[in-house]
Design a protein around this motif. Structure first.
Motif, mmCIF file in Angstrom:
data_model
loop_
_atom_site.group_PDB
_atom_site.id
_atom_site.type_symbol
_atom_site.label_atom_id
_atom_site.label_comp_id
_atom_site.label_asym_id
_atom_site.label_seq_id
_atom_site.Cartn_x
_atom_site.Cartn_y
_atom_site.Cartn_z
ATOM 1 N N ALA A 108 38.738 45.677 31.114
ATOM 2 C CA ALA A 108 39.585 45.705 32.312
ATOM 3 C C ALA A 108 38.883 45.134 33.544
ATOM 4 N N PRO A 109 37.614 45.471 33.814
ATOM 5 C CA PRO A 109 36.952 44.836 34.964
ATOM 6 C C PRO A 109 36.865 43.313 34.830
ATOM 7 N N LEU A 110 36.650 42.814 33.603
ATOM 8 C CA LEU A 110 36.610 41.368 33.410
ATOM 9 C C LEU A 110 37.983 40.745 33.642
ATOM 10 N N VAL A 111 39.027 41.426 33.164
ATOM 11 C CA VAL A 111 40.381 40.926 33.401
ATOM 12 C C VAL A 111 40.670 40.882 34.896
ATOM 13 N N ASN A 112 40.236 41.905 35.625
ATOM 14 C CA ASN A 112 40.446 41.920 37.078
ATOM 15 C C ASN A 112 39.707 40.769 37.755
ATOM 16 N N ASP A 113 38.489 40.482 37.282
ATOM 17 C CA ASP A 113 37.754 39.342 37.829
ATOM 18 C C ASP A 113 38.495 38.037 37.548
ATOM 19 N N PHE A 114 39.051 37.938 36.348
ATOM 20 C CA PHE A 114 39.775 36.734 35.954
ATOM 21 C C PHE A 114 41.035 36.551 36.794
#
Length: 291
Positions: A108-114
């Motif tokens: 989820a944090p990576l998706v938010n960064d994306f």
């Protein structure tokens, strides 16, 4: 365009299981969704949904109609994707699913960064430990952990994970440190969904049945119990690595540790991998590789 009226509403109700959730997804009122579905049923002279005060269910005819409409909407979305992809900016809907804890802590944090890089994307992410049917549920991809069993999916390995057996210094001081797999019989082993732990013995996989005073399907709960000296635990590194680094947990039976297994992105073999999904997979690979 009257033939399209009610189709999006029906699909949303079937997929969310609720007129209220369907309205929330579509950004309209619940009354509007109900009116459109009722008008669609009248036009088709067919009952598509059973409605009660507590739940909504799909009739047999409704299920057939939904599946056909879902295919049409998927084709329309694919056509729209092909146009937006030509413009070079990822946009539109992207649906993915991931396991709960790994999803919360890592994906989820990576998706938010994306998403922060590409704000025109509309991401729907479901965190669940159930293995969803990606085709039937309309997901672009799923994150899966460990050994894969479903050969009907295309899989891309994003990273690796290690399984650690560990315990707190307090537990080991009180009960001793196991040095052989047979010694686990004399220890309180904290259990998840399975009755066994996975090891490698003389280069071959070996499952050892264990028992203990606590069973829970949450890795966080098991780690908390281990930190409090209740017993020994076997968990992936993304649960226990900080505690191992700090010395709050001590790794055990390292020479029996199983080889690292995979963290995978999987997607249906018959689904076109759009540029935005491929871009997200590349972003996952680069980020997880650095970590």
């Amino acid at each position: 365009m009257s033939s399209w009226e009610g189709v999006n509403e029906l699909v949303a109700v079937v997929e969310t299981g609720s007129f209220t959730r369907a309205a929330r997804r579509l950004g309209v009122s619940t009354a509007q969704v109900s009116r459109q579905v009722s008008a669609l049923e009248s036009r088709l002279a067919t009952k598509l949904l059973y409605r009660t005060t507590r739940r909504v269910s799909v009739t047999e005819a409704g299920q057939v109609y939904y599946q056909q409409c879902r295919q049409i909407l998927d084709a329309l979305e694919e056509a729209e994707r092909s146009m937006t992809d030509r413009q070079g900016v990822p946009r539109g809907r992207l649906r993915l699913t991931a396991p709960v804890t790994y999803g919360e802590t890592t994906i989820a944090p990576l998706v938010n960064d994306f998403v922060s890089q590409f704000p025109e994307l509309e991401v729907e992410m479901r965190l669940t430990n159930q293995k969803l049917d990606l085709v039937a549920d309309g997901y672009d991809l799923a994150i899966r952990l460990g050994k894969l069993e479903d050969s009907s999916m295309i899989a891309r390995r994003l990273a690796s994970r290690s399984l650690y057996v560990c315990a707190s210094p307090a537990y080991l001081s009180a009960h001793g440190t196991p040095h052989a797999l047979s010694e686990l019989d004399h220890h309180n082993c904290l259990l998840g969904n399975l009755d066994y732990w996975r090891f490698q013995d003389n280069g071959k996989p070996r499952n050892i049945r264990v028992k203990g005073s606590l069973r829970c399907d949450s890795g966080r709960v098991l780690m908390d119990a281990a930190l409090k000296g209740i017993g020994i635990v076997q968990l992936p590194d993304y649960y226990v690595q900080p505690a191992l680094d700090s010395g709050d947990l001590i790794p055990l039976l390292a020479h029996y540790r199983e080889d690292d297994d995979g963290i995978w992105a999987v997607y249906p073999h018959n689904r076109h991998l759009s540029p935005k999904v491929r871009l997200l997979l590349d972003f996952f690979s680069a980020s997880l590789g650095r970590s």
